[in-house]
Design a protein around this motif. Structure first.
Motif, PDB file in Angstrom:
ATOM      1  N   LYS A   1      10.572   5.554   3.330  1.00  0.00           N
ATOM      2  CA  LYS A   1      10.609   6.721   4.216  1.00  0.00           C
ATOM      3  C   LYS A   1       9.338   6.789   5.064  1.00  0.00           C
ATOM      4  O   LYS A   1       9.393   7.076   6.256  1.00  0.00           O
ATOM      5  CB  LYS A   1      10.756   7.994   3.377  1.00  0.00           C
ATOM      6  N   ARG A   2       8.190   6.515   4.439  1.00  0.00           N
ATOM      7  CA  ARG A   2       6.934   6.549   5.175  1.00  0.00           C
ATOM      8  C   ARG A   2       6.897   5.474   6.258  1.00  0.00           C
ATOM      9  O   ARG A   2       6.446   5.717   7.374  1.00  0.00           O
ATOM     10  CB  ARG A   2       5.744   6.370   4.227  1.00  0.00           C
ATOM     11  N   LEU A   3       7.356   4.269   5.893  1.00  0.00           N
ATOM     12  CA  LEU A   3       7.288   3.145   6.822  1.00  0.00           C
ATOM     13  C   LEU A   3       8.445   3.127   7.811  1.00  0.00           C
ATOM     14  O   LEU A   3       8.468   2.311   8.730  1.00  0.00           O
ATOM     15  CB  LEU A   3       7.261   1.829   6.038  1.00  0.00           C
ATOM     16  N   GLU A   4       9.446   3.990   7.560  1.00  0.00           N
ATOM     17  CA  GLU A   4      10.628   4.082   8.426  1.00  0.00           C
ATOM     18  C   GLU A   4      11.392   2.761   8.472  1.00  0.00           C
ATOM     19  O   GLU A   4      11.829   2.303   9.529  1.00  0.00           O
ATOM     20  CB  GLU A   4      10.231   4.542   9.835  1.00  0.00           C
TER      21      GLU A   4
ATOM     22  N   ASN B   1       0.815  -1.210   0.000  1.00  0.00           N
ATOM     23  CA  ASN B   1       0.000   0.000   0.000  1.00  0.00           C
ATOM     24  C   ASN B   1       0.851   1.264   0.000  1.00  0.00           C
ATOM     25  O   ASN B   1       0.497   2.262  -0.633  1.00  0.00           O
ATOM     26  CB  ASN B   1      -0.937  -0.006   1.201  1.00  0.00           C
ATOM     27  N   ALA B   2       1.962   1.227   0.727  1.00  0.00           N
ATOM     28  CA  ALA B   2       2.850   2.396   0.754  1.00  0.00           C
ATOM     29  C   ALA B   2       3.455   2.658  -0.615  1.00  0.00           C
ATOM     30  O   ALA B   2       3.546   3.812  -1.055  1.00  0.00           O
ATOM     31  CB  ALA B   2       3.946   2.196   1.797  1.00  0.00           C
ATOM     32  N   VAL B   3       3.860   1.596  -1.326  1.00  0.00           N
ATOM     33  CA  VAL B   3       4.411   1.761  -2.671  1.00  0.00           C
ATOM     34  C   VAL B   3       3.326   2.258  -3.616  1.00  0.00           C
ATOM     35  O   VAL B   3       3.544   3.145  -4.448  1.00  0.00           O
ATOM     36  CB  VAL B   3       5.019   0.434  -3.180  1.00  0.00           C
ATOM     37  N   TYR B   4       2.131   1.699  -3.501  1.00  0.00           N
ATOM     38  CA  TYR B   4       1.009   2.120  -4.357  1.00  0.00           C
ATOM     39  C   TYR B   4       0.716   3.609  -4.157  1.00  0.00           C
ATOM     40  O   TYR B   4       0.495   4.352  -5.120  1.00  0.00           O
ATOM     41  CB  TYR B   4      -0.222   1.283  -4.013  1.00  0.00           C
ATOM     42  N   GLU B   5       0.710   4.069  -2.906  1.00  0.00           N
ATOM     43  CA  GLU B   5       0.330   5.446  -2.607  1.00  0.00           C
ATOM     44  C   GLU B   5       1.440   6.449  -2.895  1.00  0.00           C
ATOM     45  O   GLU B   5       1.156   7.598  -3.256  1.00  0.00           O
ATOM     46  CB  GLU B   5      -0.093   5.554  -1.140  1.00  0.00           C
ATOM     47  N   THR B   6       2.701   6.032  -2.751  1.00  0.00           N
ATOM     48  CA  THR B   6       3.817   6.970  -2.948  1.00  0.00           C
ATOM     49  C   THR B   6       4.452   6.871  -4.322  1.00  0.00           C
ATOM     50  O   THR B   6       5.097   7.815  -4.779  1.00  0.00           O
ATOM     51  CB  THR B   6       4.909   6.737  -1.887  1.00  0.00           C
ATOM     52  N   GLY B   7       4.304   5.706  -4.984  1.00  0.00           N
ATOM     53  CA  GLY B   7       4.833   5.554  -6.340  1.00  0.00           C
ATOM     54  C   GLY B   7       6.267   5.105  -6.429  1.00  0.00           C
ATOM     55  O   GLY B   7       6.815   4.984  -7.530  1.00  0.00           O
ATOM     56  N   SER B   8       6.924   4.825  -5.296  1.00  0.00           N
ATOM     57  CA  SER B   8       8.314   4.360  -5.364  1.00  0.00           C
ATOM     58  C   SER B   8       8.680   3.610  -4.094  1.00  0.00           C
ATOM     59  O   SER B   8       8.054   3.801  -3.041  1.00  0.00           O
ATOM     60  CB  SER B   8       9.276   5.538  -5.555  1.00  0.00           C
ATOM     61  N   PHE B   9       9.718   2.773  -4.209  1.00  0.00           N
ATOM     62  CA  PHE B   9      10.193   2.037  -3.043  1.00  0.00           C
ATOM     63  C   PHE B   9      10.829   2.981  -2.014  1.00  0.00           C
ATOM     64  O   PHE B   9      10.666   2.805  -0.807  1.00  0.00           O
ATOM     65  CB  PHE B   9      11.221   0.977  -3.462  1.00  0.00           C
ATOM     66  N   SER B  10      11.553   3.988  -2.519  1.00  0.00           N
ATOM     67  CA  SER B  10      12.253   4.890  -1.595  1.00  0.00           C
ATOM     68  C   SER B  10      11.270   5.725  -0.781  1.00  0.00           C
ATOM     69  O   SER B  10      11.425   5.889   0.436  1.00  0.00           O
ATOM     70  CB  SER B  10      13.207   5.805  -2.371  1.00  0.00           C
ATOM     71  N   ALA B  11      10.225   6.251  -1.446  1.00  0.00           N
ATOM     72  CA  ALA B  11       9.237   7.051  -0.719  1.00  0.00           C
ATOM     73  C   ALA B  11       8.451   6.183   0.261  1.00  0.00           C
ATOM     74  O   ALA B  11       8.137   6.610   1.376  1.00  0.00           O
ATOM     75  CB  ALA B  11       8.292   7.732  -1.701  1.00  0.00           C
ATOM     76  N   ALA B  12       8.149   4.952  -0.139  1.00  0.00           N
ATOM     77  CA  ALA B  12       7.440   4.031   0.747  1.00  0.00           C
ATOM     78  C   ALA B  12       8.298   3.695   1.964  1.00  0.00           C
ATOM     79  O   ALA B  12       7.793   3.615   3.094  1.00  0.00           O
ATOM     80  CB  ALA B  12       7.063   2.759  -0.010  1.00  0.00           C
TER      81      ALA B  12
END
Length: 287
Positions: free
Chosen positions: A25-28, A12-23
């Motif tokens: 960062k969100r998930l820490e 879900n984090a990758v789907y919402e942010t569009g990248s592994f790096s942004a996901a």
């Protein structure tokens, strides 16, 4: 083959942010960890969830369908966590309350403690200005006062409306009266509160309305001090009519120039919402 919570959060984090790096960062967590969770999911179920095009990740139709289902699952997981955290807080937490008068605050504190007996309540009492500053300075979480400014800083809720009354000893010459005027009061020894008192502001305004500025024989900085001075027949004091639950013989007289009722508020900083504060406001609604 498992659809674990960790894999759902990564997807879900990758789907919402569009990248592994942004996901990540969100998930820490690390970027490789996020990518591995998604790859493991794809491998175990032999599916493709994202089209890798250059540096971008585009969700496949299957991924979109999966997200529509798992997003609600994740919301329920977050809600379950919130419920558990709230339960722990209600068993071990603390609520700091500021009171300008012991009443009606003690009534609401009693209702709150009956509903949430595990919460420790810490009370600060003082003048209007002291308790207002205690909220602003975050020494207390929530407070009860009259005349709380409607300036956007505070979340406010009216708990009652009341006026200021005169306090007289049962042996005082005015003790048998039901109501008096400021002109009559000016002929007697008066006990005032110190600067910063909401009670004293009402008293001063009432005397000014009839062009009087009496000189008090005593000035005290606490309502309890005023009550004790009146109990010892040292003069006439003033107090919010429901400011105390004391059941002694001291008489409360209505003052004609102080007849207007003013709202008393439960209030807190607008941007400092918490579980405890919300629950205190909820108790107020049903008390």
């Amino acid at each position: 083959m498992a659809l674990t919570s960790a894999r759902i959060r990564a997807l879900n984090a990758v789907y919402e942010t569009g990248s592994f790096s942004a996901a990540a960062k969100r998930l820490e967590i690390s970027q490789p960890s996020v990518a591995q969770l998604v790859r493991d999911l794809e491998r175990d179920f032999s599916v493709q969830l994202f089209d890798r095009r250059g540096n971008g990740l585009n969700p496949t139709a299957l991924c979109q369908r999966l997200y529509a289902v798992t997003a609600s699952m994740q919301e329920r997981e977050s809600e379950a966590t919130r419920i558990l955290m709230q339960h722990r807080e209600l068993k071990e937490g603390q609520l700091r309350i500021g009171l300008g008068n012991s009443m009606p605050g003690m009534t609401y504190i009693g209702a709150f403690q009956r509903a949430y007996p595990g919460v420790q309540v810490q009370v600060e009492m003082g003048s209007w200005s002291r308790i207002l500053n205690a909220v602003v300075d975050q020494r207390v979480d929530v407070a009860i006062l009259p005349d709380v400014p409607d300036d956007g800083r505070f979340r406010r809720q009216v708990c009652l409306n009341q006026g200021v009354v005169a306090l007289v000893h049962p042996n005082h010459a005015l003790a048998r009266r039901q109501a008096v005027s400021c002109r009559e009061l000016a002929n007697h020894h008066l006990i005032f509160r110190s600067a910063g008192s909401s009670t004293q502001r009402v008293v001063d305004k009432a005397f000014r309305s009839v062009d009087l500025a009496p000189r008090p024989t005593m000035i005290l900085d606490t309502r309890d001090g005023v009550f004790e001075a009146v109990a010892n027949n040292l003069g006439i004091g003033f107090m919010w009519e429901q400011g105390s639950s004391r059941q002694d013989q001291i008489r409360k007289l209505n003052v004609l120039e102080m007849a207007d009722k003013r709202p008393e508020y439960v209030f807190a900083l607008q941007n400092r919402s918490s579980v405890m504060v919300n629950l205190f406001f909820d108790v107020l609604k049903i008390s």
